[in-house]
Design a protein around this motif. Sequence first.
Motif, PDB file in Angstrom:
ATOM      1  N   GLY A  74      10.324   1.003   9.270  1.00 11.16           N
ATOM      2  CA  GLY A  74      11.467   0.206   8.842  1.00 11.16           C
ATOM      3  C   GLY A  74      11.121  -0.865   7.825  1.00 11.16           C
ATOM      4  N   GLN A  75       9.931  -0.780   7.207  1.00 10.68           N
ATOM      5  CA  GLN A  75       9.488  -1.835   6.308  1.00 10.68           C
ATOM      6  C   GLN A  75      10.308  -1.966   5.029  1.00 10.68           C
ATOM      7  N   LEU A  76      11.133  -0.983   4.712  1.00 16.19           N
ATOM      8  CA  LEU A  76      11.958  -1.092   3.504  1.00 16.19           C
ATOM      9  C   LEU A  76      13.185  -1.978   3.710  1.00 16.19           C
ATOM     10  N   GLY A  77      13.554  -2.239   4.960  1.00 15.60           N
ATOM     11  CA  GLY A  77      14.702  -3.095   5.219  1.00 15.60           C
ATOM     12  C   GLY A  77      16.030  -2.450   4.892  1.00 15.60           C
ATOM     13  N   ILE A  78      16.112  -1.116   5.051  1.00 14.59           N
ATOM     14  CA  ILE A  78      17.337  -0.401   4.687  1.00 14.59           C
ATOM     15  C   ILE A  78      18.146   0.034   5.907  1.00 14.59           C
ATOM     16  N   GLY A  79      17.744  -0.445   7.093  1.00 15.59           N
ATOM     17  CA  GLY A  79      18.505  -0.152   8.299  1.00 15.59           C
ATOM     18  C   GLY A  79      18.128   1.133   8.993  1.00 15.59           C
ATOM     19  N   THR A  80      17.114   1.853   8.516  1.00 18.56           N
ATOM     20  CA  THR A  80      16.655   3.077   9.161  1.00 18.56           C
ATOM     21  C   THR A  80      15.144   2.997   9.369  1.00 18.56           C
ATOM     22  N   VAL A  81      14.654   3.841  10.286  1.00 21.66           N
ATOM     23  CA  VAL A  81      13.229   3.887  10.611  1.00 21.66           C
ATOM     24  C   VAL A  81      12.825   5.339  10.762  1.00 21.66           C
ATOM     25  N   ASP A 133       0.820  -1.210   0.000  1.00 17.85           N
ATOM     26  CA  ASP A 133       0.000   0.000   0.000  1.00 17.85           C
ATOM     27  C   ASP A 133       0.853   1.259   0.000  1.00 17.85           C
ATOM     28  N   ILE A 134       2.008   1.218   0.690  1.00 18.86           N
ATOM     29  CA  ILE A 134       2.811   2.430   0.843  1.00 18.86           C
ATOM     30  C   ILE A 134       4.286   2.232   0.509  1.00 18.86           C
ATOM     31  N   HIS A 135       4.641   1.051   0.047  1.00 15.74           N
ATOM     32  CA  HIS A 135       6.015   0.807  -0.381  1.00 15.74           C
ATOM     33  C   HIS A 135       6.033  -0.302  -1.427  1.00 15.74           C
ATOM     34  N   THR A 136       7.129  -0.387  -2.162  1.00 12.02           N
ATOM     35  CA  THR A 136       7.274  -1.369  -3.229  1.00 12.02           C
ATOM     36  C   THR A 136       8.671  -1.969  -3.165  1.00 12.02           C
ATOM     37  N   CYS A 137       8.776  -3.260  -3.489  1.00  8.23           N
ATOM     38  CA  CYS A 137      10.067  -3.929  -3.537  1.00  8.23           C
ATOM     39  C   CYS A 137      10.186  -4.692  -4.855  1.00  8.23           C
ATOM     40  N   ALA A 138      11.412  -4.847  -5.312  1.00  8.64           N
ATOM     41  CA  ALA A 138      11.679  -5.577  -6.546  1.00  8.64           C
ATOM     42  C   ALA A 138      13.004  -6.308  -6.412  1.00  8.64           C
TER      43      ALA A 138
END
Length: 186
Positions: A26-33, A5-10
């Motif tokens: 932190g749902q992007l998994g990039i180490g920040t929130v 709904d608010i982020h995308t991954c590929a």
Amino acid sequence: VDAGDIHTCAILDDSTPYCWGYNWAGQLGIGTVGNFSDQLEPVAVSGSPSMGAQYPDRAGSCSSSSGSTTTDTILVMQIDTSDGGFDWCSSAESTASGSQGKDLTYDPTGNLTVTGALTGTVTFTAATQNTQLSSHGNADVFLAGFSSSTGDAQWAMRPAWTLADIIANEVLFNDNGHILIGGFFS
């Protein structure tokens, strides 16, 4: 490509995962929130192993155990980002198509709360007892708690309302420890 709904991954051709969008939890998994870590451009997921490799399964099998009577399985698992193996895996089995976990978050005690949609009857298996939840319409919201250290189901509930076809897409806790869910109904 997997769009939320608010982020995308590929996953790129070289098996490297990238995500972009809102990152408040932190749902992007990039180490920040937080709000200031939202990403408008694709960014590599931190500590991600290659998606094309084989990884150790330290938790044993993570699959449906009831055979042909299960239509869908709700899955929660913890993955070790150092080698890509999963540490534990927990599942809840459904008798109808359409049951799925949509979001998870940590509760105030550090355990996981999962929300999503249940259809038919879903069985959450715990060490001490099993909990079965049944939908009133085509789909209903469920909430379930899991141990963050072992993945064991601790509790499961379907909220007490009887509106038809309610699906939760997001879950979080407010400062008072109350559960907030966002989604839709029809």
